[in-house]
Design a protein around this motif. Structure first.
Motif, mmCIF file in Angstrom:
data_model
loop_
_atom_site.group_PDB
_atom_site.id
_atom_site.type_symbol
_atom_site.label_atom_id
_atom_site.label_comp_id
_atom_site.label_asym_id
_atom_site.label_seq_id
_atom_site.Cartn_x
_atom_site.Cartn_y
_atom_site.Cartn_z
ATOM 1 N N ASP A 107 54.416 59.289 34.693
ATOM 2 C CA ASP A 107 52.952 59.391 34.811
ATOM 3 C C ASP A 107 52.224 58.894 33.558
ATOM 4 O O ASP A 107 52.522 59.330 32.451
ATOM 5 C CB ASP A 107 52.565 60.841 35.097
ATOM 6 N N VAL A 108 51.252 57.994 33.750
ATOM 7 C CA VAL A 108 50.468 57.486 32.608
ATOM 8 C C VAL A 108 49.753 58.614 31.872
ATOM 9 O O VAL A 108 49.524 58.504 30.664
ATOM 10 C CB VAL A 108 49.434 56.404 33.020
ATOM 11 N N ASN A 109 49.439 59.671 32.559
ATOM 12 C CA ASN A 109 48.778 60.808 31.903
ATOM 13 C C ASN A 109 49.704 61.533 30.934
ATOM 14 O O ASN A 109 49.243 62.330 30.115
ATOM 15 C CB ASN A 109 48.230 61.787 32.950
ATOM 16 N N ASN A 110 50.996 61.250 31.012
ATOM 17 C CA ASN A 110 51.980 61.802 30.071
ATOM 18 C C ASN A 110 52.513 60.716 29.143
ATOM 19 O O ASN A 110 53.547 60.899 28.517
ATOM 20 C CB ASN A 110 53.161 62.429 30.839
ATOM 21 N N GLY A 111 51.846 59.559 29.120
ATOM 22 C CA GLY A 111 52.299 58.450 28.280
ATOM 23 C C GLY A 111 53.290 57.534 28.974
ATOM 24 O O GLY A 111 53.925 56.709 28.320
ATOM 25 N N GLY A 112 53.426 57.673 30.296
ATOM 26 C CA GLY A 112 54.380 56.867 31.049
ATOM 27 C C GLY A 112 53.825 55.516 31.462
ATOM 28 O O GLY A 112 52.850 55.022 30.894
ATOM 29 N N VAL B 83 53.451 54.564 35.024
ATOM 30 C CA VAL B 83 53.081 54.560 36.435
ATOM 31 C C VAL B 83 51.709 55.193 36.579
ATOM 32 O O VAL B 83 51.471 56.299 36.089
ATOM 33 C CB VAL B 83 54.102 55.347 37.304
ATOM 34 N N TYR B 84 50.809 54.454 37.241
ATOM 35 C CA TYR B 84 49.496 55.021 37.549
ATOM 36 C C TYR B 84 49.586 55.697 38.910
ATOM 37 O O TYR B 84 49.875 55.047 39.915
ATOM 38 C CB TYR B 84 48.404 53.947 37.576
ATOM 39 N N TYR B 85 49.374 57.008 38.920
ATOM 40 C CA TYR B 85 49.356 57.794 40.151
ATOM 41 C C TYR B 85 47.920 57.825 40.661
ATOM 42 O O TYR B 85 47.029 58.281 39.943
ATOM 43 C CB TYR B 85 49.812 59.231 39.876
ATOM 44 N N PRO B 86 47.673 57.364 41.863
ATOM 45 C CA PRO B 86 46.308 57.387 42.402
ATOM 46 C C PRO B 86 45.746 58.809 42.390
ATOM 47 O O PRO B 86 46.442 59.765 42.720
ATOM 48 C CB PRO B 86 46.471 56.893 43.845
ATOM 49 N N GLU B 87 44.493 58.918 41.982
ATOM 50 C CA GLU B 87 43.866 60.235 41.908
ATOM 51 C C GLU B 87 43.006 60.520 43.126
ATOM 52 O O GLU B 87 42.716 61.668 43.425
ATOM 53 C CB GLU B 87 43.042 60.327 40.618
ATOM 54 N N LYS B 88 42.587 59.468 43.811
ATOM 55 C CA LYS B 88 41.745 59.620 45.001
ATOM 56 C C LYS B 88 42.284 58.723 46.106
ATOM 57 O O LYS B 88 42.941 57.717 45.846
ATOM 58 C CB LYS B 88 40.311 59.183 44.710
ATOM 59 N N GLY C 13 42.450 55.860 48.615
ATOM 60 C CA GLY C 13 41.964 54.486 48.499
ATOM 61 C C GLY C 13 42.361 53.807 47.207
ATOM 62 O O GLY C 13 42.288 52.587 47.102
ATOM 63 N N GLN C 14 42.779 54.578 46.199
ATOM 64 C CA GLN C 14 43.253 53.971 44.955
ATOM 65 C C GLN C 14 44.697 53.514 45.142
ATOM 66 O O GLN C 14 45.436 54.067 45.947
ATOM 67 C CB GLN C 14 43.169 54.969 43.788
ATOM 68 N N ASN C 15 45.086 52.508 44.384
ATOM 69 C CA ASN C 15 46.426 51.942 44.506
ATOM 70 C C ASN C 15 47.347 52.412 43.397
ATOM 71 O O ASN C 15 46.908 52.660 42.271
ATOM 72 C CB ASN C 15 46.362 50.413 44.470
ATOM 73 N N TRP C 16 48.618 52.508 43.723
ATOM 74 C CA TRP C 16 49.646 52.754 42.728
ATOM 75 C C TRP C 16 49.758 51.514 41.842
ATOM 76 O O TRP C 16 49.543 50.398 42.297
ATOM 77 C CB TRP C 16 50.996 52.981 43.406
ATOM 78 N N SER C 17 50.144 51.709 40.586
ATOM 79 C CA SER C 17 50.394 50.578 39.701
ATOM 80 C C SER C 17 51.578 50.933 38.805
ATOM 81 O O SER C 17 51.641 52.030 38.243
ATOM 82 C CB SER C 17 49.154 50.271 38.856
ATOM 83 N N PHE C 18 52.514 50.002 38.695
ATOM 84 C CA PHE C 18 53.743 50.219 37.932
ATOM 85 C C PHE C 18 53.896 49.110 36.908
ATOM 86 O O PHE C 18 53.813 47.935 37.262
ATOM 87 C CB PHE C 18 54.954 50.188 38.869
ATOM 88 N N GLN C 19 54.125 49.470 35.662
ATOM 89 C CA GLN C 19 54.406 48.482 34.629
ATOM 90 C C GLN C 19 55.823 47.969 34.910
ATOM 91 O O GLN C 19 56.810 48.703 34.779
ATOM 92 C CB GLN C 19 54.303 49.126 33.256
ATOM 93 N N ALA C 20 55.929 46.730 35.357
ATOM 94 C CA ALA C 20 57.157 46.194 35.942
ATOM 95 C C ALA C 20 58.383 46.304 35.035
ATOM 96 O O ALA C 20 59.434 46.790 35.475
ATOM 97 C CB ALA C 20 56.953 44.744 36.366
ATOM 98 N N ASN C 21 58.288 45.867 33.793
ATOM 99 C CA ASN C 21 59.478 45.864 32.936
ATOM 100 C C ASN C 21 59.982 47.276 32.662
ATOM 101 O O ASN C 21 61.175 47.536 32.694
ATOM 102 C CB ASN C 21 59.249 45.090 31.640
ATOM 103 N N LYS C 22 59.059 48.217 32.444
ATOM 104 C CA LYS C 22 59.474 49.596 32.156
ATOM 105 C C LYS C 22 59.990 50.287 33.412
ATOM 106 O O LYS C 22 60.949 51.059 33.354
ATOM 107 C CB LYS C 22 58.327 50.369 31.524
ATOM 108 N N MET C 23 59.388 49.999 34.554
ATOM 109 C CA MET C 23 59.859 50.609 35.801
ATOM 110 C C MET C 23 61.240 50.068 36.161
ATOM 111 O O MET C 23 62.114 50.827 36.589
ATOM 112 C CB MET C 23 58.861 50.362 36.943
ATOM 113 N N ALA C 24 61.452 48.778 35.971
ATOM 114 C CA ALA C 24 62.766 48.181 36.249
ATOM 115 C C ALA C 24 63.833 48.822 35.361
ATOM 116 O O ALA C 24 64.925 49.170 35.828
ATOM 117 C CB ALA C 24 62.721 46.672 36.030
ATOM 118 N N HIS C 25 63.512 49.015 34.096
ATOM 119 C CA HIS C 25 64.453 49.655 33.163
ATOM 120 C C HIS C 25 64.732 51.095 33.599
ATOM 121 O O HIS C 25 65.887 51.539 33.619
ATOM 122 C CB HIS C 25 63.898 49.619 31.737
#
Length: 107
Positions: free
Chosen positions: A69-74, A76-81, A83-95
């Protein structure tokens, strides 16, 4: 005494190919993902699982969410509402997926 024969061979490499060290290949793969973001659909394609499975087995597992979770310094953006989209920082998520493969896919 052990006997041995020394052999020298010439192996041609086609002009459209090169030899590189495995470490260099991994570095190049990592660079390819830097500055790139995945959507949920990208992640589904990457791990060949549907979004509900991904949410249940990765994204909402408490120990993983603390890391992701980006709110913990991660990364991955977790949608809060709705209609919002998920977003993943590709290189860190792949790792993360590579590092935690056995834990994610064993049940």
């Amino acid at each position: 005494m052990e006997q041995s024969i020394k052999i020298q061979a010439v192996i041609p490499i086609p002009e459209d190919q090169i030899l590189i060290e495995k470490v260099e290949l991994e570095r190049l793969k990592s660079l390819e993902l830097q500055g790139r973001y995945w959507s949920m659909q990208d992640l589904e394609e990457r791990i060949n699982k549907k979004r509900e499975w991904i949410k249940e087995n990765i994204l909402y597992k408490p120990k993983f969410k603390m890391i992701l979770d980006v709110n913990n310094g991660g990364f991955v953006y977790y949608p809060e509402k709705k209609g919002q989209n998920w977003s993943f920082q590709a290189n860190k998520m792949a790792h993360f997926l590579d590092k935690n493969f056995s834990e994610i896919f064993s049940s």
